[in-house]
Enzyme design. Structure first.
Site, PDB file in Angstrom:
ATOM      1  N   ASP A 187       0.866  -1.166   0.000  1.00 35.06           N
ATOM      2  CA  ASP A 187       0.000   0.000   0.000  1.00 35.06           C
ATOM      3  C   ASP A 187       0.913   1.229   0.000  1.00 35.06           C
ATOM      4  O   ASP A 187       2.105   1.131   0.323  1.00 35.06           O
ATOM      5  CB  ASP A 187      -0.889  -0.038   1.243  1.00 35.06           C
ATOM      6  CG  ASP A 187      -1.752   1.195   1.378  1.00 35.06           C
ATOM      7  OD1 ASP A 187      -2.270   1.676   0.352  1.00 35.06           O
ATOM      8  OD2 ASP A 187      -1.893   1.696   2.507  1.00 35.06           O
ATOM      9  N   ASP A 189      -0.162   5.023   1.027  1.00 32.46           N
ATOM     10  CA  ASP A 189      -0.376   5.961   2.129  1.00 32.46           C
ATOM     11  C   ASP A 189      -0.139   5.296   3.472  1.00 32.46           C
ATOM     12  O   ASP A 189      -0.701   4.233   3.766  1.00 32.46           O
ATOM     13  CB  ASP A 189      -1.803   6.520   2.091  1.00 32.46           C
ATOM     14  CG  ASP A 189      -2.044   7.407   0.873  1.00 32.46           C
ATOM     15  OD1 ASP A 189      -1.076   7.678   0.145  1.00 32.46           O
ATOM     16  OD2 ASP A 189      -3.200   7.824   0.656  1.00 32.46           O
TER      17      ASP A 189
END
Length: 411
Positions: A187, A189
């Protein structure tokens, strides 16, 4: 004529380590015709413990010559030795069934003692303990043999210890597949980079408070991600598209991210990112980091202005898992050999689909389904769960002149 029965002899050497101890011992043993069964050695702060298991006829084990020669040779080099005889000649056991990683800053004696108590209470035998890291966290690996049916209870008990003692404790099956991971997906963020990109964009529109509230609710699993994304992007309507490049230039990598990706590339991993964020912001970073795959949402831009909408399929919870599968297919990698790392509820399906799902400083909803959870803000701790030690990382970095340790503030 039948050969005389054989017995086993365990020779344990301890003391200050120095070159030539092992050679000295085996030179003596070779003169007595013994057969080698096993050797294990550990050195901690220059203190050596060397165990050598051999088998030989009973008359050799019981006679004075073997004991005298071994003791004389080892004591001559200033070390201590013990010799234990057994009538059994052990068969090398099956390998450990699981590996347990304990990571912390620090790992207190109380914390490790709690791990050991829970392991013992379930009848789990510790086969080996070794250090895997002294930076940015202390890391220990325990290879253990778990009785049939105790796997779930072990994970539950150690999750409780992790919470109570403030250390990360991860349990993995100790199988051949553990060493065969070939694709890793992060991922973006709060995982690959610090902070949330949408909040950085919202700050340009003066809507950071509104967007932060929506983001938090979505990451806790309280809102449908697609709806929350549309609500957040709507606050960006009217911003010039130039803010995309501005925000892309402000991204800060998670500590340890470069080390992680550099090491994974050396190991031959394919590396990618899957994000509910925005492709035009992520792509420059992905190119800089030499990532192989990128999947993210597309912001709609008309006449150089953000419309407040996204175009194309939304990369949501299900979309992230789909992207992981597509990356694996393109790389020719079975799903069992994939790793996914994330922090939010929208990463649940992706981590569940991966061969190894790692929750990184994650919300409770993700930690509950992940194979392993990490709570320290250093992305290179992921490497330890993949069986890579800090020593191996820095030895490889040293070849390229890249070894660097940054002072870590106390937690």
């Amino acid at each position: 004529m039948n050969s005389p029965p054989k017995v086993s002899v365990l020779i344990t050497v301890t003391g200050v380590d120095q070159p030539g101890v092992t050679a000295t011992l085996f030179e003596v043993l070779s003169g007595h015709g013994v057969e080698l069964l096993n050797v294990e050695q550990v050195v901690i702060r220059h203190r050596l413990t060397l165990g050598v298991l051999v088998c030989c006829p009973a008359d050799v084990a019981d006679g004075p010559a073997l004991r005298h020669d071994v003791e004389a040779a080892i004591r001559k080099v200033g070390l201590d030795v013990s010799i234990e005889r057994s009538d059994d000649v052990p068969i090398i056991r099956e390998p450990s069934t699981h590996t347990i990683f304990v990571l912390g800053r620090p790992i207190t004696a109380a914390a490790f003692g709690a791990v050991a108590r829970e392991v013992a209470a379930l009848g789990v035998n510790i086969d080996l303990i070794r250090g895997v890291s002294d930076y940015p966290v202390i890391g220990l690996e325990l290879r253990v043999s778990v009785p049939p049916g105790a796997d779930g209870a072990l994970r539950t008990a150690l999750n409780r210890v992790s919470s109570e003692e403030h250390v990360d404790v991860a349990v993995e099956d100790y199988t051949l597949e553990r060493r065969a991971k070939r694709l890793i997906v992060f991922d973006v963020d709060s995982t690959l980079v610090q902070g949330e990109v949408i909040e950085m964009l919202a700050a340009k529109a003066g809507a950071e408070g509104q967007v932060a509230a929506i983001t938090d609710a979505a990451m806790r699993g309280e809102l449908d991600f697609a709806q929350s994304l549309q609500q957040r992007v709507a606050t960006l309507a009217g911003l010039p598209a130039t803010v995309i490049d501005e925000v892309a230039g402000q991204l800060e990598l998670m500590p340890g991210a470069r080390t992680t990706l550099r090491t994974l590339r050396r190991l031959g991993y394919a590396c990618g990112v899957v994000s509910g964020g925005f492709r035009r912001i992520i792509e420059p970073l992905a190119e800089e980091l030499m990532l192989d795959y990128v999947a993210a949402n597309e912001l709609e831009i008309v006449d150089g202005t953000l419309t407040g909408r996204v175009v194309g399929p939304i990369i949501d919870r299900a979309g992230k898992a789909t992207a992981l599968r597509e990356f694996a297919q393109r790389a020719g990698v079975p799903m069992a050999q994939t790793v996914a790392v994330g922090d939010g509820a929208n990463d649940i399906d992706m981590l569940a689909a991966a061969g190894l799902g790692i929750a990184f400083n994650a919300k409770p909803a993700l930690r509950e389904v992940a194979d392993a959870s990490l709570s320290h803000p250093y992305l290179d701790t992921v490497l330890f769960l993949l069986g890579v030690t800090r020593g191996e990382i820095e030895a490889a970095d040293a070849i390229d002149g890249e070894v660097r340790r940054v002072e870590i503030p106390p937690e």
